[in-house]
Write a protein that holds these residues in place. Structure first.
Motif, PDB file in Angstrom:
ATOM      1  N   UNK A 116       0.823  -1.197   0.000  1.00 35.30           N
ATOM      2  CA  UNK A 116       0.000   0.000   0.000  1.00 35.30           C
ATOM      3  C   UNK A 116       0.858   1.248   0.000  1.00 35.30           C
ATOM      4  N   UNK A 117       1.937   1.175   0.771  1.00 28.19           N
ATOM      5  CA  UNK A 117       2.787   2.362   0.853  1.00 28.19           C
ATOM      6  C   UNK A 117       3.504   2.646  -0.452  1.00 28.19           C
ATOM      7  N   UNK A 118       3.669   1.608  -1.256  1.00 24.73           N
ATOM      8  CA  UNK A 118       4.287   1.866  -2.544  1.00 24.73           C
ATOM      9  C   UNK A 118       3.394   2.723  -3.418  1.00 24.73           C
ATOM     10  N   UNK A 119       2.102   2.520  -3.268  1.00 19.15           N
ATOM     11  CA  UNK A 119       1.194   3.342  -4.047  1.00 19.15           C
ATOM     12  C   UNK A 119       1.039   4.724  -3.419  1.00 19.15           C
ATOM     13  N   UNK A 120       0.898   4.728  -2.104  1.00 16.57           N
ATOM     14  CA  UNK A 120       0.555   5.943  -1.408  1.00 16.57           C
ATOM     15  C   UNK A 120       1.803   6.726  -1.093  1.00 16.57           C
ATOM     16  N   UNK A 121       2.229   7.530  -2.046  1.00 18.09           N
ATOM     17  CA  UNK A 121       3.517   8.195  -1.892  1.00 18.09           C
ATOM     18  C   UNK A 121       3.478   9.325  -0.878  1.00 18.09           C
ATOM     19  N   UNK A 122       2.350  10.000  -0.752  1.00 15.30           N
ATOM     20  CA  UNK A 122       2.347  11.129   0.185  1.00 15.30           C
ATOM     21  C   UNK A 122       1.932  10.702   1.592  1.00 15.30           C
ATOM     22  N   UNK A 123       1.758   9.423   1.751  1.00 18.12           N
ATOM     23  CA  UNK A 123       1.550   8.844   3.076  1.00 18.12           C
ATOM     24  C   UNK A 123       0.377   9.441   3.826  1.00 18.12           C
ATOM     25  N   UNK A 124      -0.703   9.671   3.111  1.00 17.81           N
ATOM     26  CA  UNK A 124      -1.865  10.197   3.817  1.00 17.81           C
ATOM     27  C   UNK A 124      -2.855   9.079   4.133  1.00 17.81           C
ATOM     28  N   UNK A 125      -2.448   7.838   3.903  1.00 12.55           N
ATOM     29  CA  UNK A 125      -3.318   6.720   4.248  1.00 12.55           C
ATOM     30  C   UNK A 125      -4.328   6.391   3.176  1.00 12.55           C
ATOM     31  N   UNK A 126      -4.295   7.109   2.077  1.00  9.76           N
ATOM     32  CA  UNK A 126      -5.224   6.820   0.994  1.00  9.76           C
ATOM     33  C   UNK A 126      -4.478   6.858  -0.328  1.00  9.76           C
ATOM     34  N   UNK A 127      -4.928   5.998  -1.239  1.00 12.83           N
ATOM     35  CA  UNK A 127      -4.386   6.082  -2.592  1.00 12.83           C
ATOM     36  C   UNK A 127      -5.321   6.972  -3.373  1.00 12.83           C
ATOM     37  N   UNK A 128      -4.860   8.151  -3.670  1.00 12.15           N
ATOM     38  CA  UNK A 128      -5.708   9.076  -4.425  1.00 12.15           C
ATOM     39  C   UNK A 128      -5.665   8.704  -5.904  1.00 12.15           C
ATOM     40  N   UNK A 129      -6.518   9.349  -6.625  1.00 12.49           N
ATOM     41  CA  UNK A 129      -6.609   9.071  -8.057  1.00 12.49           C
ATOM     42  C   UNK A 129      -5.300   9.394  -8.747  1.00 12.49           C
ATOM     43  N   UNK A 130      -4.662  10.479  -8.330  1.00 13.07           N
ATOM     44  CA  UNK A 130      -3.400  10.854  -8.973  1.00 13.07           C
ATOM     45  C   UNK A 130      -2.317   9.827  -8.716  1.00 13.07           C
ATOM     46  N   UNK A 131      -2.270   9.376  -7.477  1.00 18.72           N
ATOM     47  CA  UNK A 131      -1.246   8.390  -7.152  1.00 18.72           C
ATOM     48  C   UNK A 131      -1.467   7.124  -7.969  1.00 18.72           C
ATOM     49  N   UNK A 132      -2.708   6.735  -8.089  1.00 16.13           N
ATOM     50  CA  UNK A 132      -3.012   5.538  -8.873  1.00 16.13           C
ATOM     51  C   UNK A 132      -2.615   5.754 -10.328  1.00 16.13           C
ATOM     52  N   UNK A 133      -2.900   6.975 -10.810  1.00 15.42           N
ATOM     53  CA  UNK A 133      -2.513   7.286 -12.189  1.00 15.42           C
ATOM     54  C   UNK A 133      -1.013   7.127 -12.384  1.00 15.42           C
ATOM     55  N   UNK A 134      -0.263   7.582 -11.386  1.00 13.99           N
ATOM     56  CA  UNK A 134       1.188   7.478 -11.535  1.00 13.99           C
ATOM     57  C   UNK A 134       1.632   6.027 -11.619  1.00 13.99           C
ATOM     58  N   UNK A 135       1.051   5.229 -10.748  1.00  8.58           N
ATOM     59  CA  UNK A 135       1.437   3.815 -10.771  1.00  8.58           C
ATOM     60  C   UNK A 135       1.063   3.182 -12.106  1.00  8.58           C
ATOM     61  N   UNK A 136      -0.130   3.499 -12.560  1.00 10.80           N
ATOM     62  CA  UNK A 136      -0.579   2.934 -13.827  1.00 10.80           C
ATOM     63  C   UNK A 136       0.340   3.354 -14.955  1.00 10.80           C
ATOM     64  N   UNK A 137       0.680   4.615 -14.946  1.00  9.62           N
ATOM     65  CA  UNK A 137       1.557   5.110 -15.993  1.00  9.62           C
ATOM     66  C   UNK A 137       2.886   4.363 -15.975  1.00  9.62           C
ATOM     67  N   UNK A 138       3.353   4.105 -14.779  1.00  7.10           N
ATOM     68  CA  UNK A 138       4.643   3.412 -14.686  1.00  7.10           C
ATOM     69  C   UNK A 138       4.541   1.984 -15.187  1.00  7.10           C
TER      70      UNK A 138
END
Lengths: 194, 809
Positions: free
Chosen positions: A118-140
């Motif tokens: 989970x922490x790999x996705x949640x880069x800003x460590x706010x306890x949630x995977x936001x849409x932007x964070x998910x987008x980044x992972x998907x893009x990668x």
């Protein structure tokens, strides 16, 4: 045996480490050798460059994130303890572990493995995977042929599937729930770390 | 339904009306046809306009007729499976069809003229199936499970043979089977031939069931490798039976064990030797590419026959020939030859398998061979079944102590149930010498019954069993998007962690072997061009990076005086040299160009929509389907290193797109690292510029670069810009950055845009230019290298140079 004992003694706080992570002395020694091999200048800690020297990581789409996971926020270096603790996440789960009521969960429990992912996705460590964070992972993780609109739609759909409280982000609980069917013990364990 | 029935009727009619009268005519009037010339001279009264020359074409005609019939049989079976329920596996249906055909032939002839003779089976029908299986064998999966496979193959088969033989003997001594002329040794011989799991049957049944890869490779690998044991046991016991009981002492037994080593390893090394021969051959066939494909089959068959000649294990030989030559043959041969080989192999294997099962059915309809002994047959069935289960569980229990991923109970059940016997067992039984083994017919009958039982009954029940037990299946088609995504992410994570840990112990051998293989074996066996194409790209890339690093460092040093980071950057970049890929430059280049130019066309069109994302936000959601998203994910998720072609299928194969993905990932990662490296050292300001360029790149993507140049080097230099394409940087190391947002080109600073168009239009390549690599290297714009991004000095300098260069040109 003598040599192993002497090597073990060189590592500070090794008993605490072994107890926390559940590694055997042999494993600790091997990890220590690896740590020293990675730490080319012998400084006693690792930097992102040392990880960068691992060639295969360059070919891993989320390699950089994983490297980042080793470094606590704000810190630029990884010492041996942190190194081992992070790797302990990938120990195969001990099936026969007695369930003591007050002991903390071992690092390689299913839920801690999930937290690591989970922490790999949640880069800003706010306890949630936001849409932007998910987008980044998907893009990668997706190839160049996928256009941005397609990427966005995948991200939207993914969040829709997993997001139960409709806040347009995936919390850890939702993340855990969505991965119920997957055998995390198998998918996030490495043999030699047993 | 109607069509299949029609086909069956057609074939039956065909056989009855056409073939049988011929055969009848043949058997009745043999004397007439003995001397056709003579006859013609004797009875010639006038000029015969047309004569019936059956005798001339008899043998090939019959062969072709049976091949044709087999083809029709396969067709009708497949139609049946499509239109009616597919309950019985195709192999089972073919056997049943064989019964029918055999019945027709027997009805016409009162004798079974078309039996499955062992030589036909072993020399003409079996080799292509094994070659096909080994040529498409997923090597990584095979070798990573090799330990388990060997345990099952060697010890499992010995266990099966010993227990079945001894139990049957015990029952015989107890008098259950009545009066038979058999001794202990003959029971052991029978045990050894019935013990072997058959690769043909396993493929046929498991292909329709789709269990998970590990389970499949365990059963399949076992079925292939157990031939080594089977051949040895069979020959040893055959010899022992011939020698007679009293003459067997410790020396003979020791010789038996030693012969196993010789036969198994001899066969394997022979196969490897032929693989080397084949690779060398394909290396030299640059000018005669049309016949290259033939070499694969010829040399494979040679491997088989040579091993057979030397009484080594022929199946092992051809197996290792296929496994080892895969990589080099595919690298050396022309694309078209590779395709030809693949298709031809699948064709031959399919045809052979059809014929084998068909003839297994036909052979049954023969009154001569059937000897019924209830005790023997039923006990054999029972023991074969039970000891398979016991053996599997026993060995799996031992293996699980050493495996990371223990083989689960459910998989073990399927494995024991999947121990199918097939035509190999029948072939070996038919090869028995009647004089030494008076009960040969009993053994043949029993073998046939065991084969039918396993193939038909176990084949029918395999699918329901797998579904009922909820065995982990191969295709997870009903996973949600997030599960798919995470599955792949976990693979990547594991691969990364394994790399970080250096794969202590486990992978050291693999990496050592890989290095050895790259340096020596590929040098010998791969065409120099293929080898070069593997790592040419990256030696160039590496050189370019080094030169960039040098340039960058010399600029930076003036600014910050940090020498430390220069050393680090060298170290960093020097690691890139290790990376190597397996693709051909030209092919990849054309493929990439095609792909990217399509992409470019789309992106140029989409430039406006992608810019005003917010406006089209709602429309997008309605437009994209759930199916679409799944499909995209399925198609485009990068495969992790572990995710290679694992599925073995008789009827189709997939094309590996791994190399392109790896390139993309690699360049993207390198890019992000460069950016992060710069940003951490240079502070916020230059970082912002990077973002701008990235944004620009995002919208521009890659400008089509239409120089399909002839020369390789030029092609490379044109290709390289494509290599370092626009990528979205990974913000892990850019804490100050916002996530990249799109902005239309016309909103960008003009200075950023103009040079890019100039650079893109003409990508000049001169020896001078080569030195000034940075602007040429980065795709769309000369301002886009990190040199440019940071230091305005360098920017002007490079622009100046580029202008002068343009002037020079």
């Amino acid at each position: 045996m003598g040599s192993t004992n002497s090597t073990l003694l060189k590592i500070p706080n090794v008993e605490v480490l072994m107890q926390e992570t559940g590694f055997s002395p042999a494993h600790i020694i091997r990890l220590h050798d690896r740590f020293k091999a990675l730490d080319k200048e012998g400084r006693g800690h690792l930097c992102p460059h040392d990880f960068g020297a691992i060639k295969e990581l360059a070919m891993n789409p989320i390699g950089d994130r994983i490297i980042g996971a080793f470094f606590s926020p704000g810190k630029e270096t990884v010492d041996f303890h942190t190194f081992v603790k992070i790797l302990a996440h990938f120990r195969p789960v001990d099936k026969d572990r007695p369930k003591e009521p007050n002991s903390p969960e071992p690092i390689n429990s299913r839920s801690n493995k999930l937290k690591f992912a989970f922490q790999l996705y949640d880069q800003d460590k706010d306890g949630k995977i936001s849409r932007d964070e998910l987008l980044q992972v998907l893009r990668a993780m997706l190839g160049m042929q996928v256009t941005d609109e397609q990427l966005e739609s995948i991200a939207d759909r993914t969040i829709q599937e997993a997001d139960l409280d409709r806040d347009d982000a995936i919390s850890f609980e939702e993340f855990r729930k969505s991965l119920e069917k997957i055998n995390i013990d198998h998918k996030m364990s490495i043999r030699f770390l047993r | 339904m109607a069509s299949s029935v029609y086909l069956c009727l057609l074939r039956a009619v065909f056989l009855v009306c056409f073939v049988n009268p011929l055969i009848q005519g043949l058997s009745e009037d043999e004397s007439v046809f003995q001397n056709p010339h003579h006859q013609q001279e004797e009875n010639l009264t006038g000029l015969p306009i047309v004569t019936f020359k059956w005798h001339h074409v008899e043998t090939p005609y019959l062969v072709i007729i049976w091949v044709f019939v087999a083809g029709l049989a396969k067709l009708s079976v497949v139609e049946l499976n499509h239109h009616v329920i597919s309950v019985v596996p195709e192999s089972g249906l073919l056997i049943i069809l064989g019964f029918i055909l055999g019945g027709i032939v027997w009805g016409a002839d009162r004798a079974q003229t078309f039996k499955l003779l062992p030589p036909t089976f072993f020399y003409y029908l079996l080799p292509q199936i094994i070659l096909d299986a080994s040529y498409f064998m997923p090597n990584k999966l095979f070798f990573s499970n090799l330990g388990a496979i060997l345990i099952y193959a060697i010890f499992g088969t010995c266990w099966n043979a010993a227990t079945v033989g001894l139990s049957l003997w015990g029952c015989y001594e107890a008098g259950v089977m009545g009066n038979l002329d058999i001794g202990l040794l003959q029971f052991l011989l029978f045990g050894s031939l019935i013990a072997a799991v058959d690769p043909v049957a396993v493929i046929a049944v498991f292909e329709e069931v789709h269990v998970n890869e590990v389970l499949f490779i365990l059963v399949f690998g076992e079925s292939l490798l157990n031939d080594g044991v089977t051949v040895v046991l069979y020959n040893v016991f055959d010899a022992f039976v011939a020698l007679g009981g009293p003459r067997i002492d410790a020396a003979e037994i020791f010789k038996g064990i030693f012969s196993f080593v010789v036969v198994a390893f001899g066969g394997s090394f022979l196969g490897i030797g032929f693989a080397i021969l084949l690779s060398l051959l394909t290396r030299c066939t640059k000018h005669i590419q049309i016949i290259e494909a033939g070499f694969v089959f010829v040399v494979g068959y040679l491997a088989y026959l040579t091993a057979e000649m030397l009484s080594l294990s022929a199946i092992l030989s051809i197996t290792f020939c296929g496994i080892c030559c895969q990589k080099y043959v595919n690298a050396n041969m022309d694309e078209k030859s590779v395709t030809t080989v693949r298709h031809a192999m699948k064709l031959l294997a399919n045809g052979s398998e059809t014929m084998i099962f068909l003839f297994l059915g036909v052979t049954a309809i023969d009154t001569e061979i059937w000897v019924w002994n209830t005790g023997f047959i039923l006990l054999t069935l029972l023991f074969v079944f039970i000891y398979r289960i016991i053996g599997t569980f026993l060995f799996t229990w031992m293996l699980n102590k050493f495996r990371l991923v223990p083989i689960e109970v459910i998989d073990q059940v399927v494995m024991s149930y999947g121990g199918l016997r097939g035509a190999v067992a029948y072939g070996l039984a038919a090869l028995l010498d009647e004089d030494k083994i008076p009960e040969k017919n009993l053994m043949i009958s029993t073998t046939l019954i065991v084969v039918y039982f396993t193939v038909i009954l176990q084949g029918i029940t395999m699918k329901p069993l797998v579904q009922w037990l909820k065995v982990k299946r191969a295709a997870h088609s009903d996973l949600k998007l997030i599960e798919k995504l995470n599955n792949r992410a976990f693979d990547h994570i594991l691969a990364a962690v394994e790399d970080i840990c250096g794969r202590i112990g486990d992978n050291w051998w693999t990496r050592g072997w890989n290095r050895f293989e790259e340096n020596y074996i590929s040098w010998l066996l791969m065409k120099p061009k293929a080898r070069k194409n593997r790592d040419y790209l990256f030696s160039i890339f590496h050189k370019l990076n080094l030169e960039d690093a040098i340039n960058y460092v010399s600029e930076v040093r003036a600014q910050t005086g940090v020498i430390y980071c220069t050393i680090l950057s060298f170290v960093w970049f020097s690691q890139l040299a290790f990376v190597s890929f397996n693709n051909k430059v030209c092919n990849t280049f054309t493929y990439n160009q095609g792909r990217y130019s399509d992409c470019n066309a789309i992106h140029l069109k989409d430039t406006i929509p992608s810019v005003s994302l917010d406006i089209h936000g709602q429309d997008r959601k309605n437009a994209m389907d759930d199916i679409n998203a799944h499909h995209l994910l399925q198609q485009h998720l990068y495969r992790s290193r572990k995710h290679h072609r694992h599925k073995y299928s008789r009827s189709h194969f997939s094309i590996n797109q791994n190399e392109d993905e790896v390139q993309e990932i690699f360049q993207r990662t390198m890019r992000s690292r460069l950016e992060s490296f710069k940003s951490t050292k240079m502070g916020v300001n230059p970082a912002k510029k990077i973002t701008k360029h990235h944004k620009k790149e995002l919208t521009h993507k890659v400008m089509p670069n239409g120089h399909p140049d002839g020369t390789e080097v030029e092609g490379l230099c044109v290709f390289l810009p494509h290599l370092i394409e626009a990528g979205i940087e990974n913000p892990v190391f850019l804490p100050d950055m916002d996530s990249p947002t799109h902005s239309p080109p016309w909103l960008m600073e003009t200075e950023a845009v103009a040079p890019s168009q100039r650079a893109q239009r003409r990508l000049p390549w001169t020896p001078n230019r080569l030195r000034r690599l940075a602007p040429m290297r980065i795709s769309t714009c000369s301002t886009d290298s990190f040199l440019m991004a940071d230091v305005s000095l360098t920017l002007e300098e490079h622009e100046e140079h580029s202008q002068t260069d343009h002037v020079e040109m």
